[in-house]
Motif scaffolding. Structure first.
Motif, PDB file in Angstrom:
ATOM      1  N   ALA A 101      11.436  18.499  -0.891  1.00  0.00           N
ATOM      2  CA  ALA A 101      12.253  17.546  -0.129  1.00  0.00           C
ATOM      3  C   ALA A 101      11.462  16.980   1.046  1.00  0.00           C
ATOM      4  N   LYS A 102      10.655  17.826   1.655  1.00  0.00           N
ATOM      5  CA  LYS A 102       9.849  17.377   2.805  1.00  0.00           C
ATOM      6  C   LYS A 102       8.814  16.341   2.357  1.00  0.00           C
ATOM      7  N   GLY A 103       8.269  16.513   1.169  1.00  0.00           N
ATOM      8  CA  GLY A 103       7.321  15.542   0.626  1.00  0.00           C
ATOM      9  C   GLY A 103       7.968  14.177   0.458  1.00  0.00           C
ATOM     10  N   ARG A 104       9.181  14.155  -0.064  1.00  0.00           N
ATOM     11  CA  ARG A 104       9.911  12.888  -0.233  1.00  0.00           C
ATOM     12  C   ARG A 104      10.235  12.281   1.129  1.00  0.00           C
ATOM     13  N   GLU A 105      10.687  13.154   2.028  1.00  0.00           N
ATOM     14  CA  GLU A 105      11.098  12.681   3.362  1.00  0.00           C
ATOM     15  C   GLU A 105       9.939  11.999   4.099  1.00  0.00           C
ATOM     16  N   VAL A 106       8.781  12.653   4.068  1.00  0.00           N
ATOM     17  CA  VAL A 106       7.675  12.130   4.874  1.00  0.00           C
ATOM     18  C   VAL A 106       7.204  10.776   4.337  1.00  0.00           C
ATOM     19  N   VAL A 107       7.299  10.568   3.027  1.00  0.00           N
ATOM     20  CA  VAL A 107       6.934   9.267   2.456  1.00  0.00           C
ATOM     21  C   VAL A 107       7.924   8.191   2.924  1.00  0.00           C
ATOM     22  N   ARG A 108       9.201   8.541   2.896  1.00  0.00           N
ATOM     23  CA  ARG A 108      10.229   7.572   3.349  1.00  0.00           C
ATOM     24  C   ARG A 108      10.019   7.208   4.823  1.00  0.00           C
ATOM     25  N   VAL A 109       9.782   8.234   5.624  1.00  0.00           N
ATOM     26  CA  VAL A 109       9.600   8.017   7.059  1.00  0.00           C
ATOM     27  C   VAL A 109       8.370   7.148   7.316  1.00  0.00           C
ATOM     28  N   LEU A 110       7.288   7.446   6.611  1.00  0.00           N
ATOM     29  CA  LEU A 110       6.051   6.692   6.831  1.00  0.00           C
ATOM     30  C   LEU A 110       6.161   5.258   6.302  1.00  0.00           C
ATOM     31  N   GLU A 111       6.871   5.094   5.202  1.00  0.00           N
ATOM     32  CA  GLU A 111       7.087   3.732   4.674  1.00  0.00           C
ATOM     33  C   GLU A 111       7.834   2.879   5.690  1.00  0.00           C
ATOM     34  N   ALA A 112       8.854   3.472   6.282  1.00  0.00           N
ATOM     35  CA  ALA A 112       9.643   2.753   7.287  1.00  0.00           C
ATOM     36  C   ALA A 112       8.762   2.389   8.476  1.00  0.00           C
ATOM     37  N   LEU A 113       7.931   3.320   8.892  1.00  0.00           N
ATOM     38  CA  LEU A 113       7.042   3.066  10.029  1.00  0.00           C
ATOM     39  C   LEU A 113       6.030   1.969   9.713  1.00  0.00           C
ATOM     40  N   LYS A 114       5.526   1.973   8.483  1.00  0.00           N
ATOM     41  CA  LYS A 114       4.558   0.946   8.082  1.00  0.00           C
ATOM     42  C   LYS A 114       5.204  -0.436   8.102  1.00  0.00           C
ATOM     43  N   ARG A 115       6.497  -0.495   7.743  1.00  0.00           N
ATOM     44  CA  ARG A 115       7.207  -1.771   7.783  1.00  0.00           C
ATOM     45  C   ARG A 115       7.337  -2.262   9.231  1.00  0.00           C
ATOM     46  N   ASP A 116       7.673  -1.277  10.134  1.00  0.00           N
ATOM     47  CA  ASP A 116       7.900  -1.649  11.534  1.00  0.00           C
ATOM     48  C   ASP A 116       6.603  -1.987  12.251  1.00  0.00           C
ATOM     49  N   VAL A 117       5.583  -1.184  11.968  1.00  0.00           N
ATOM     50  CA  VAL A 117       4.309  -1.356  12.662  1.00  0.00           C
ATOM     51  C   VAL A 117       3.240  -1.676  11.627  1.00  0.00           C
ATOM     52  N   PRO A 118       2.888  -2.944  11.500  1.00  0.00           N
ATOM     53  CA  PRO A 118       1.852  -3.261  10.517  1.00  0.00           C
ATOM     54  C   PRO A 118       0.538  -2.547  10.866  1.00  0.00           C
ATOM     55  N   ASP A 119      -0.123  -2.080   9.841  1.00  0.00           N
ATOM     56  CA  ASP A 119      -1.346  -1.302  10.056  1.00  0.00           C
ATOM     57  C   ASP A 119      -2.440  -2.195  10.645  1.00  0.00           C
ATOM     58  N   THR A 120      -2.907  -1.797  11.801  1.00  0.00           N
ATOM     59  CA  THR A 120      -3.937  -2.606  12.455  1.00  0.00           C
ATOM     60  C   THR A 120      -5.302  -1.935  12.419  1.00  0.00           C
ATOM     61  N   ASP A 121      -5.341  -0.665  11.964  1.00  0.00           N
ATOM     62  CA  ASP A 121      -6.655  -0.005  11.991  1.00  0.00           C
ATOM     63  C   ASP A 121      -7.098   0.471  10.623  1.00  0.00           C
ATOM     64  N   MET A 179       0.841  -1.218   0.000  1.00  0.00           N
ATOM     65  CA  MET A 179       0.000   0.000   0.000  1.00  0.00           C
ATOM     66  C   MET A 179       0.872   1.262   0.000  1.00  0.00           C
ATOM     67  N   PRO A 180       0.663   2.113  -0.966  1.00  0.00           N
ATOM     68  CA  PRO A 180       1.452   3.356  -0.955  1.00  0.00           C
ATOM     69  C   PRO A 180       1.048   4.261   0.216  1.00  0.00           C
ATOM     70  N   VAL A 181       1.960   5.135   0.590  1.00  0.00           N
ATOM     71  CA  VAL A 181       1.663   6.132   1.631  1.00  0.00           C
ATOM     72  C   VAL A 181       0.652   7.126   1.064  1.00  0.00           C
ATOM     73  N   LYS A 182      -0.448   7.278   1.789  1.00  0.00           N
ATOM     74  CA  LYS A 182      -1.515   8.160   1.304  1.00  0.00           C
ATOM     75  C   LYS A 182      -1.403   9.546   1.946  1.00  0.00           C
ATOM     76  N   VAL A 183      -1.348  10.543   1.100  1.00  0.00           N
ATOM     77  CA  VAL A 183      -1.162  11.914   1.571  1.00  0.00           C
ATOM     78  C   VAL A 183      -2.264  12.795   1.010  1.00  0.00           C
ATOM     79  N   LEU A 184      -2.887  13.544   1.880  1.00  0.00           N
ATOM     80  CA  LEU A 184      -3.910  14.494   1.428  1.00  0.00           C
ATOM     81  C   LEU A 184      -3.469  15.915   1.761  1.00  0.00           C
ATOM     82  N   GLY A 185      -3.497  16.767   0.769  1.00  0.00           N
ATOM     83  CA  GLY A 185      -3.235  18.181   0.984  1.00  0.00           C
ATOM     84  C   GLY A 185      -4.562  18.923   1.007  1.00  0.00           C
ATOM     85  N   ILE A 186      -4.733  19.771   2.002  1.00  0.00           N
ATOM     86  CA  ILE A 186      -5.961  20.561   2.086  1.00  0.00           C
ATOM     87  C   ILE A 186      -5.575  22.020   1.926  1.00  0.00           C
TER      88      ILE A 186
END
Lengths: 206, 206
Positions: free
Chosen positions: A186-206, A1-8
């Motif tokens: 750069a921040k857009g790229r960074e946040v995707v990398r950070v969230l991808e790593a977190l998703k690997r560490d913590v499988p999505d339970t919700d 699952m790709p990292v989902k980002v919404l801009g408002i």
């Protein structure tokens, strides 16, 4: 699952400084493989909070408009970028209008206690505030932060970072700013990398 | 010449805490001779948010035709300008923020076009009152609101030192302010002080 980002985008002004800064961020997200989408608040129908506190009793908002499906969507995201220019030392009435409507989520969390976000959930949901201001004052964003902090806290997102640029008047707009667009990208790229790593560490339970 | 008072009740909740605070102030002023009070319920005043188009920087007027057309002259001719607004999500509620942002036309007049905002006989004599209530009991709950409120008064020639603040925290449900130990007394005292000050200023006209 790709990292989902919404801009408002909370600006009444299409393709202005703040939206262009948001676009740079979202372009970074896409480039890193994230799934980016954008909502223009001025184009959706919602009214401000009525302050009726009915949601304190049942956790539901009595105003049935497009704010509710938008909040449903926000809660499905991995990252939310809330963007607003600074008007009169605060966020726009449009973004404030949406944030105030999150009261029913706040009520679920703090009054009814039917909603709870685990620490892992909060850590893996990132909120970013994107803003521009005409003035050069160092403190021009300060009064906006408390509302943004409260909003991210209510919806279970960690307040990850700000992408802000002042002195728009001096630079004749965001495109004249020496670093802001590059940093947003750069921040857009960074946040995707950070969230991808977190998703690997913590499988999505919700 | 009567003392003109213009008061905005910014809350969408009628008869709620911030409006009660306002009514306590207005009740004292109403007992004075030669006063003209106008109380505007912002919820019914048809004030749209600012569009951020900056046209007022050239036109010296707003391109929107709405409730502000009626309010414009009242705002710049009153002696005492009052804003009563509740705190929602760490800032003034969205409806009140929309009014503040619409003062952009006065800001443009003052700083871009460098034209007078008020008539010479009112210059330096106008007084402001900001009344607010917040459900939370935090000491910093009003911090995000104050810079915005300062903009509101500043651009219509109400000086910082001529603005009084009465902000009551820890009142949430409708009517909660009625059992606050000092709020009514403080509101009434503020109103008395304010009316005395304005009389004094008007009597000692050169």
């Amino acid at each position: 699952m790709p990292v989902k980002v919404l801009g408002i985008s909370g600006s009444p002004h299409r393709h202005g400084n703040t939206e262009v800064l948001l676009d740079a961020f979202l372009a970074g997200v896409t480039e890193e493989g994230g799934e980016a989408d954008k909502v223009i608040l001025k184009d959706i129908e919602y009214s401000p909070c009525r302050g009726c506190n009915t949601c304190h009793k049942d956790g539901e908002c009595i105003v049935k408009d497009q704010a509710i499906p938008l909040f449903d969507r926000i809660l499905m995201m991995d990252c939310l970028a809330a963007a607003s220019p600074i008007y009169s030392m605060g966020i726009t009435a449009e973004l404030k209008g949406l944030i105030d409507r999150a009261q029913y989520i706040w009520a679920r969390k703090f009054i009814l206690k039917t909603l709870y976000f685990t620490d892992d959930h909060v850590r893996s949901h990132k909120g970013i505030f994107i803003s521009t201001a005409g003035l050069s004052w160092d403190n021009v964003f300060d009064a906006a932060f408390p509302a943004i902090t409260a909003f991210f806290n209510t919806i279970g997102f960690e307040y990850y970072d700000n992408i802000i640029a002042n002195e728009m008047d001096k630079y004749h707009g965001i495109r004249g700013h020496p670093t802001a667009l590059k940093e947003a990208h750069a921040k857009g790229r960074e946040v995707v990398r950070v969230l991808e790593a977190l998703k690997r560490d913590v499988p999505d339970t919700d | 010449m009567p003392i003109k008072v213009l008061a905005f009740a910014g809350s969408p909740r009628r008869g709620g805490n911030s409006e009660t605070l306002l009514d306590w102030v207005l009740d004292v002023i109403r007992k004075e001779p030669e006063v003209e009070i106008e109380k505007i319920h912002l919820d019914e005043a048809n004030v749209n948010p600012c569009r951020g188009c900056n046209a007022c920087e050239v036109l010296n007027k707003c391109v929107q035709r709405d409730g502000m057309d009626v309010l414009h002259d009242k705002i710049i001719t009153c002696h005492i300008l009052i804003l009563a607004a509740p705190i929602f999500c760490m800032g003034i509620n969205a409806q009140s923020k929309a009014l503040v942002d619409r003062f952009q036309v006065f800001r443009s007049r003052k700083y871009v076009l460098k034209l007078p905002v008020v008539s010479p006989e009112l210059k330096g004599k106008r007084q402001g009152i900001f009344l607010s209530t917040a459900g939370q009991d935090w000491d910093y709950v009003f911090d995000g609101a104050i810079p915005t409120v300062k903009c509101f008064f500043h651009v219509v020639d109400v000086r910082d030192r001529d603005t009084r603040y009465l902000m009551v925290k820890g009142v949430d449900e409708k009517g909660a302010i009625l059992s606050h130990p000092t709020a009514q007394h403080d509101a009434e005292k503020l109103a008395k002080d304010m009316i005395m000050k304005v009389r004094d200023l008007l009597e000692h006209e050169p």
